[in-house]
Design an enzyme around this catalytic site. Sequence first.
Site, PDB file in Angstrom:
ATOM      1  N   TYR A  90      -7.944   0.978  -8.452  1.00  0.00           N
ATOM      2  CA  TYR A  90      -7.790   0.311  -7.062  1.00  0.00           C
ATOM      3  C   TYR A  90      -9.075   0.379  -6.335  1.00  0.00           C
ATOM      4  CZ  TYR A  90      -6.901   4.500  -3.949  1.00  0.00           C
ATOM      5  OH  TYR A  90      -6.942   5.635  -3.324  1.00  0.00           O
ATOM      6  N   ASP A 106      -6.094  -3.457  -9.274  1.00  0.00           N
ATOM      7  CA  ASP A 106      -6.553  -4.092 -10.490  1.00  0.00           C
ATOM      8  C   ASP A 106      -5.920  -2.905 -11.632  1.00  0.00           C
ATOM      9  OD1 ASP A 106      -7.710  -5.201 -12.739  1.00  0.00           O
ATOM     10  OD2 ASP A 106      -9.749  -4.330 -12.494  1.00  0.00           O
ATOM     11  N   ASN A 168       8.151   4.999  -0.797  1.00  0.00           N
ATOM     12  CA  ASN A 168       6.675   4.395  -0.948  1.00  0.00           C
ATOM     13  C   ASN A 168       6.540   2.856  -1.495  1.00  0.00           C
ATOM     14  OD1 ASN A 168       4.481   6.148  -0.659  1.00  0.00           O
ATOM     15  ND2 ASN A 168       4.115   6.892  -2.290  1.00  0.00           N
ATOM     16  N   THR A 242       8.124  10.697   7.607  1.00  0.00           N
ATOM     17  CA  THR A 242       6.959  10.967   8.303  1.00  0.00           C
ATOM     18  C   THR A 242       6.753   9.965   9.445  1.00  0.00           C
ATOM     19  OG1 THR A 242       5.569   9.385   6.887  1.00  0.00           O
ATOM     20  CG2 THR A 242       5.575  11.722   6.322  1.00  0.00           C
ATOM     21  N   GLY A 279      -3.203   9.053   0.706  1.00  0.00           N
ATOM     22  CA  GLY A 279      -2.548  10.262   0.040  1.00  0.00           C
ATOM     23  C   GLY A 279      -1.891  11.010   1.049  1.00  0.00           C
ATOM     24  N   ASP A 282       1.569  11.706   0.316  1.00  0.00           N
ATOM     25  CA  ASP A 282       1.738  12.567  -0.938  1.00  0.00           C
ATOM     26  C   ASP A 282       1.599  13.888  -0.524  1.00  0.00           C
ATOM     27  OD1 ASP A 282       2.000  10.040  -2.389  1.00  0.00           O
ATOM     28  OD2 ASP A 282      -0.347   9.829  -2.665  1.00  0.00           O
ATOM     29  N   ASP A 318      -8.113  10.868  -2.543  1.00  0.00           N
ATOM     30  CA  ASP A 318      -6.749  10.768  -2.573  1.00  0.00           C
ATOM     31  C   ASP A 318      -5.926  12.315  -2.432  1.00  0.00           C
ATOM     32  OD1 ASP A 318      -7.100   7.957  -3.536  1.00  0.00           O
ATOM     33  OD2 ASP A 318      -4.940   8.016  -4.079  1.00  0.00           O
TER      34      ASP A 318
END
Length: 341
Positions: A90, A106, A168, A242, A279, A282, A318
């Site tokens: 990416y 990609d 997500n 969040t 991120g 995450d 990330d």
Amino acid sequence: MAKRVITFGEIMLRLAPEGYYRFVQANSFGATYGGGEANVAVSLANFGIDTAFVTKLPAHEIGQAAVNELRKFGVDTSRIVRGGNRIGIYFLEKGASQRPSKVIYDRAHSAIAEASPEDFDWNEIFQNADWFHFTGITPALNDTLAAICLDACKKAKELGLTVSCDLNYRNKLWSREKAGQVMSELCKYVDVCIANEEDAADVFGIRAANTDVTKGAVSHEGYKDVAKQLAGRFGFSKVAITLRESLSASDNNWAAMLYDGTEFYFSKKYAVHIVDRVGGGDSFGGGLIYACLNQYDPQSTIEFAAAASCLKHSVEGDMNMVSVSEVQKLAGGDGSGRVQR
């Protein structure tokens, strides 16, 4: 006894122009690695949790570089299947001020996207594990990955693991309708649901009242209702959301909410000046899982998760490169940023 976490998904090669250059200006791209569940695995490993990341990667050197990146942080890579021809890529253009960040994928025909159910022996993978984590990105890749995720969830529940999922939603990967169908089936097996201020609306059509994310307006009361509806529909034991107030690409207000089926708990709000926001969700998931595994009380759990993700916004790449003590210090009220000598 030490707790063990398994995460499953795609790790990608991230290519990004230097600093805040736009794609069309760039003469070179910095290469790092990242992906939703891999980022969670690194967060947990940095917090001292025994964590394994499961995926499929090519046997060539770029695939090995991704494995090495995970190993560097102490993530168990022994369950990674090798095969296929390419690693997903990416491209990231970092936004600033009123210009948003941009991502170009990609990742078609990546090794994990061409994986088969036979690649993963979940009975063996989950031996001695306590927790399984995946995100809505992985089943979005194709129907086979959705089926593999379902196999994993069923086996995890059969073996008594706690299952967490970060919804997500990615509109570049699938439609809202398809996401709703697939995630509704997967969420039957999920104990802990993680979402952001938009996911519940995008995936399940559950919208928060008095909220407009494009104007940076987030209603606490509206998200109480969202969490209650999610828990009511799927029986989640916990729902964590969040709450990002996007003032610009450079400055956000950041907070989070936890619903345990009875009470609502809100973290303190952080004014974040962003270095790298990819991120962020995450890192929140990693913090939440860590706090749950260590049996933090609900208020301490959401404070730890929100503080961990707040700190991630200051870290390039990330992955969240912070320690438990750093998170605890911020969660405890020291956000001064003064030099530590």
